[in-house]
Motif scaffolding. Structure first.
Motif, PDB file in Angstrom:
ATOM      1  N   ASP A   1      30.618  65.147  67.708  1.00 36.46           N
ATOM      2  CA  ASP A   1      31.969  65.637  68.025  1.00 36.46           C
ATOM      3  C   ASP A   1      33.002  64.504  68.022  1.00 36.46           C
ATOM      4  O   ASP A   1      34.174  64.730  68.340  1.00 36.46           O
ATOM      5  CB  ASP A   1      31.978  66.369  69.375  1.00 36.46           C
ATOM      6  CG  ASP A   1      31.754  65.427  70.555  1.00 36.46           C
ATOM      7  OD1 ASP A   1      31.517  64.212  70.343  1.00 36.46           O
ATOM      8  OD2 ASP A   1      31.819  65.890  71.704  1.00 36.46           O
TER       9      ASP A   1
ATOM     10  N   CYS B   1      30.210  56.073  80.989  1.00 39.18           N
ATOM     11  CA  CYS B   1      30.436  54.789  80.317  1.00 39.18           C
ATOM     12  C   CYS B   1      29.339  54.453  79.290  1.00 39.18           C
ATOM     13  O   CYS B   1      29.396  53.401  78.651  1.00 39.18           O
ATOM     14  CB  CYS B   1      30.568  53.652  81.336  1.00 39.18           C
ATOM     15  SG  CYS B   1      29.041  53.264  82.178  1.00 39.18           S
TER      16      CYS B   1
ATOM     17  N   LYS C   1      25.764  54.649  79.830  1.00 34.73           N
ATOM     18  CA  LYS C   1      24.506  54.077  80.341  1.00 34.73           C
ATOM     19  C   LYS C   1      23.291  54.820  79.791  1.00 34.73           C
ATOM     20  O   LYS C   1      22.360  54.211  79.267  1.00 34.73           O
ATOM     21  CB  LYS C   1      24.475  54.128  81.883  1.00 34.73           C
ATOM     22  CG  LYS C   1      25.642  53.422  82.552  1.00 34.73           C
ATOM     23  CD  LYS C   1      25.544  53.476  84.077  1.00 34.73           C
ATOM     24  CE  LYS C   1      25.666  54.853  84.693  1.00 34.73           C
ATOM     25  NZ  LYS C   1      27.011  55.467  84.527  1.00 34.73           N
TER      26      LYS C   1
ATOM     27  N   THR D   1      23.098  56.948  77.294  1.00 39.37           N
ATOM     28  CA  THR D   1      23.029  56.860  75.835  1.00 39.37           C
ATOM     29  C   THR D   1      22.398  55.536  75.415  1.00 39.37           C
ATOM     30  O   THR D   1      21.511  55.505  74.551  1.00 39.37           O
ATOM     31  CB  THR D   1      24.440  57.001  75.234  1.00 39.37           C
ATOM     32  OG1 THR D   1      25.000  58.259  75.630  1.00 39.37           O
ATOM     33  CG2 THR D   1      24.405  56.920  73.717  1.00 39.37           C
TER      34      THR D   1
HETATM   35  P1  ADP Z   1      26.626  57.705  81.531  1.00 40.46           P
HETATM   36  O1  ADP Z   1      25.130  57.721  81.464  1.00 40.46           O
HETATM   37  O2  ADP Z   1      27.189  56.340  81.768  1.00 40.46           O
HETATM   38  O3  ADP Z   1      27.192  58.716  82.492  1.00 40.46           O
HETATM   39  P2  ADP Z   1      26.479  58.920  78.882  1.00 40.46           P
HETATM   40  O4  ADP Z   1      25.748  57.974  78.027  1.00 40.46           O
HETATM   41  O5  ADP Z   1      25.747  60.087  79.420  1.00 40.46           O
HETATM   42  O6  ADP Z   1      27.173  58.099  80.087  1.00 40.46           O
HETATM   43  O7  ADP Z   1      27.768  59.460  78.114  1.00 40.46           O
HETATM   44  C1  ADP Z   1      28.695  58.583  77.478  1.00 40.46           C
HETATM   45  C2  ADP Z   1      29.804  59.410  76.815  1.00 40.46           C
HETATM   46  O8  ADP Z   1      29.242  60.180  75.769  1.00 40.46           O
HETATM   47  C3  ADP Z   1      30.480  60.407  77.754  1.00 40.46           C
HETATM   48  O9  ADP Z   1      31.828  60.502  77.359  1.00 40.46           O
HETATM   49  C4  ADP Z   1      29.739  61.701  77.468  1.00 40.46           C
HETATM   50  O10 ADP Z   1      30.555  62.805  77.747  1.00 40.46           O
HETATM   51  C5  ADP Z   1      29.459  61.571  75.989  1.00 40.46           C
HETATM   52  N1  ADP Z   1      28.250  62.288  75.550  1.00 40.46           N
HETATM   53  C6  ADP Z   1      27.004  62.198  76.047  1.00 40.46           C
HETATM   54  N2  ADP Z   1      26.141  62.977  75.370  1.00 40.46           N
HETATM   55  C7  ADP Z   1      26.874  63.588  74.415  1.00 40.46           C
HETATM   56  C8  ADP Z   1      26.591  64.519  73.374  1.00 40.46           C
HETATM   57  N3  ADP Z   1      25.339  64.968  73.178  1.00 40.46           N
HETATM   58  N4  ADP Z   1      27.601  64.919  72.573  1.00 40.46           N
HETATM   59  C9  ADP Z   1      28.845  64.456  72.754  1.00 40.46           C
HETATM   60  N5  ADP Z   1      29.197  63.580  73.699  1.00 40.46           N
HETATM   61  C10 ADP Z   1      28.229  63.150  74.530  1.00 40.46           C
END
Ligand code: ADP
Ligand code: ADP
Length: 227
Positions: free
Chosen positions: A13, A39, A41, A43
Motif C-alpha cells: 500500500d 516505527c 520494530k 517489521t
Molecule cells: P512497530 O512494530 O514498531 O509497531 P511495525 O513494524 O508493526 O511497527 O509497523 C511499521 C509501519 O508499517 C506502521 O506504519 C504500520 O502501520 C505499517 N505496516 C505494518 N504491517 C503492514 C502491512 N502488512 N501493510 C501495510 N502497512 C503495514
C-alpha cells in the motif's frame, strides 16, 4: 552477528515501514529495538527470519545473506518468541515444548526429557508438564514460549514484546530470569519493546527507531541514560 545493510521495507500500500536501516547486532549479545508504535520494530524483526521480505537491502547472518538461503533452513537456527506465547492449545505443556526436538528427529522419549529439562531452565515447575496452556497464567505461558524457542538450541533468538502482556511484577521476574539464562547461554538476541525501561534493563545495546523506520541512535544503555 546480524547485520542490516541499507534495509528498506515498503508494503504494497506504499507504507515505508523501514527506511535504509544499517546496524549490527553482535553475536552473544542482546540488541534491543525500541521506539514508538509504528516505527518498524516488528517489521525489522520479521525480516531477519524472512517472515517478511525486504524491498531492498541485505540482512546478513554472520557471513550468510539471509535472502539467499531457504527460509525453512534459516529458521532452524532462529528461535522466535511473541507476546502471546502462541502455544498449541490442545497439546500439553511438555508436548508444546517437545514438538521442535521431535520434528528435528529426536525420538519421543528423548524429546520429552529435553522438554522437562527446558522447563526447569526457564523456572517452570515440571509439575505443570501435563497441563494444557489455558491452565497456566500468562507469565507461565510466556516461560513455555521461551522454552519452546530454546528447544532447537538456536544460536539466534528473535523476541517480539515477549513480556508485555503480563503484570509488572511478573514482568520483572521474567526479565531477571531471562538475563540469568542469557548469561549462561550467550545467544545472539534481538528483543523488541516499546518500553524504554525494559530496553535499558535488558539491552547490551539499544537501537532507538523513529517513526518512518529510521535509526535514531544505536548505543549501550549507559549512553542513552546520560542523554
Ligand atoms: P512497530 O512494530 O514498531 O509497531 P511495525 O513494524 O508493526 O511497527 O509497523 C511499521 C509501519 O508499517 C506502521 O506504519 C504500520 O502501520 C505499517 N505496516 C505494518 N504491517 C503492514 C502491512 N502488512 N501493510 C501495510 N502497512 C503495514
Ligand atoms: P502475531 O501473533 O504477532 O501476529 P503471527 O501470527 O504473524 O504472530 O505469527 C506467525 C507464525 O509463525 C506464528 O504462528 C509462529 O508460531 C510461526 N513461527 C514459529 N516459529 C517460527 C520461526 N522460527 N520463524 C518464523 N515463524 C515462526
Amino acid at each position: 552477528m546480524i547485520r542490516f545493510e541499507s534495509v528498506t521495507k515498503r508494503y504494497p500500500d506504499g507504507t515505508v515501514a523501514v527506511d535504509g536501516l544499517d546496524l549490527v547486532a553482535p553475536s552473544g549479545q542482546i540488541t534491543v529495538f525500541v521506539g514508538p508504535s509504528g516505527c518498524g520494530k516488528t517489521t525489522s524483526l520479521r525480516m531477519i527470519n524472512r517472515m517478511i521480505e525486504p524491498t531492498s537491502g541485505t540482512i546478513w547472518l554472520d557471513d550468510q545473506d539471509t535472502g539467499a538461503v531457504n527460509a525453512a533452513t534459516l529458521r532452524r537456527g532462529i528461535g522466535y518468541v511473541i507476546q502471546h506465547a502462541g502455544l498449541f492449545p490442545h497439546r500439553t505443556i511438555v508436548d508444546n515444548i517437545a514438538t521442535v526436538p521431535y520434528l528435528l528427529g529426536q525420538d519421543k522419549k528423548q524429546a520429552r526429557a529435553r522438554a522437562l529439562e527446558l522447563m526447569e531452565r526457564v523456572g517452570l515447575s515440571t509439575t505443570f508438564a501435563k497441563r494444557y496452556p489455558a491452565q497456566l497464567s500468562g507469565g507461565q505461558q510466556q516461560r513455555v514460549g521461551v522454552a519452546r524457542a530454546l528447544a532447537a538450541d538456536p544460536p539466534v533468538m528473535l523476541m517480539d514484546e515477549p513480556f508485555s502482556a503480563v503484570d509488572p511484577v511478573v514482568r520483572a521476574e521474567l526479565q531477571d530470569e531471562f538475563l540469568r539464562l542469557q548469561a549462561e547461554l550467550g545467544k545472539t538476541i534481538i528483543f523488541v519493546t516499546h518500553d524504554i525501561d525494559e530496553a535499558v534493563k535488558l539491552g547490551d545495546q539499544v537501537a532507538v527507531l523513529k517513526v518512518g523506520g529510521t535509526l535514531g541512535q544505536l548505543a549501550p544503555p549507559s549512553v542513552l541514560l546520560n542523554d
